[in-house]
Write an enzyme that holds these catalytic residues in place. Sequence first.
Site, PDB file in Angstrom:
ATOM      1  N   HIS A  61       0.822  -1.217   0.000  1.00 15.51           N
ATOM      2  CA  HIS A  61       0.000   0.000   0.000  1.00 15.51           C
ATOM      3  C   HIS A  61       0.856   1.268   0.000  1.00 15.51           C
ATOM      4  CE1 HIS A  61      -3.791  -2.221   1.651  1.00 15.51           C
ATOM      5  NE2 HIS A  61      -3.713  -2.256   0.334  1.00 15.51           N
ATOM      6  N   ASP A  63       0.629   4.120   1.430  1.00 14.83           N
ATOM      7  CA  ASP A  63       0.983   4.775   2.695  1.00 14.83           C
ATOM      8  C   ASP A  63       2.069   4.011   3.454  1.00 14.83           C
ATOM      9  OD1 ASP A  63      -1.021   2.805   3.171  1.00 14.83           O
ATOM     10  OD2 ASP A  63      -1.473   3.697   5.117  1.00 14.83           O
ATOM     11  N   HIS A 174      -0.505   1.970  12.183  1.00 13.19           N
ATOM     12  CA  HIS A 174      -1.429   3.102  12.372  1.00 13.19           C
ATOM     13  C   HIS A 174      -1.792   3.322  13.833  1.00 13.19           C
ATOM     14  CE1 HIS A 174      -2.483   3.718   8.087  1.00 13.19           C
ATOM     15  NE2 HIS A 174      -2.219   2.424   7.988  1.00 13.19           N
TER      16      HIS A 174
HETATM   17 ZN   LIG Z   1      -2.350  -1.171   4.301  1.00 10.13          ZN
END
Ligand SMILES: [Zn+2]
Length: 258
Positions: A61, A63, A174
Site C-alpha cells: 500500500h 501509505d 497506524h
Molecule cells: Zn495497508
Amino acid sequence: MVAAKLEIHQFPCLKDNYGVLIRDPSTGIVAAIDAPTAEEVAAAAADKGWRITHILTTHRHGDHTDGNLALKASTACTIIGPRGEADQVPGIDKAVGEGDTFTLGSLEVRVLETPGHTRGHITYWIPAAEVAFAGDTLFALGCGRVFEGTAEQMWRSLEKLAKLPPQTTVYCGHEYTLSNGRFALTIEPENEALQARVREIEAQRARNEPTVPTRIDVELATNPFLRPHSAAIRKRLGLENAPDWQVFGEVRERKNKS
Ligand SMILES: [Zn+2]
C-alpha cells in the site's frame, strides 16, 4: 530490555500512520520499517543522526511504500519486501517470504507471511530483540481490514502473531487504538482488562501520546480479534460452536459496519 540490543525510533507521519526506524548499535545498520513518505522518514533519520541502509516493506500500500524510490535515490539503501506482491513494491531489491531469515547488522530477522489485508503482507520478527513489525495485520486492539484475503486466511495470519512469545513488542502501521477500543467494548464489555486498557488509552490520547507499540500478551488479553475462543464473545455473537476463524470473521464484519 529491547533497547539494549536494538534502538527503535517511532514517529507519526501522514494522517495516522507510524514510521519506525531501527538501528543495530553494534554495526550502525539502520532500517526504516515501511516508508510512508520520503520526507518524513528522512527527517526522522536526520533527527537521530542515523543513516538509512535498508527499508523493510510490510506490504504494497502507498501509505507504506510511497517513500521507497526517493529514499533509495538519496541513501542507496537496500529494499526488502514481500515476495507475494514484489511486483508492486517500488524499488525492491530482495523479496522474502515465509520462513526466510536474513541478517540486519548483527541481528537475525525472521519473516512471517501474514496475508489477508493484502495478498502478500509479511511481518518482520527479530527474536533476539523481542520485537515484531506487523504493518497493517495486527493493530493495538484491532486488526487490518481484509482487502485481499478471506476471513479464514486473516485469522491464520493473526494466529501466527498470537503464537509469538508473549513478551514480544509489536509495532503496527497506524494509530487506530481509541476507535478500536471503543469497538472492542461492544464485543466484550465484561472484559475487565479491556475496560482498564481503554481508560488508559483515552488518557494517553488526551495527552496526544502514542498507544503503539503494544505487546502480544496485552493483545491476547484485550483484543477481540485475537479472542474468538472467549465464551462471552461467542455467546454475544450467537456463535457458540463455530470455528475460531468464523468468530473472528463476524467480529471483523461488525467492525467494518461500525
Ligand atoms: Zn495497508
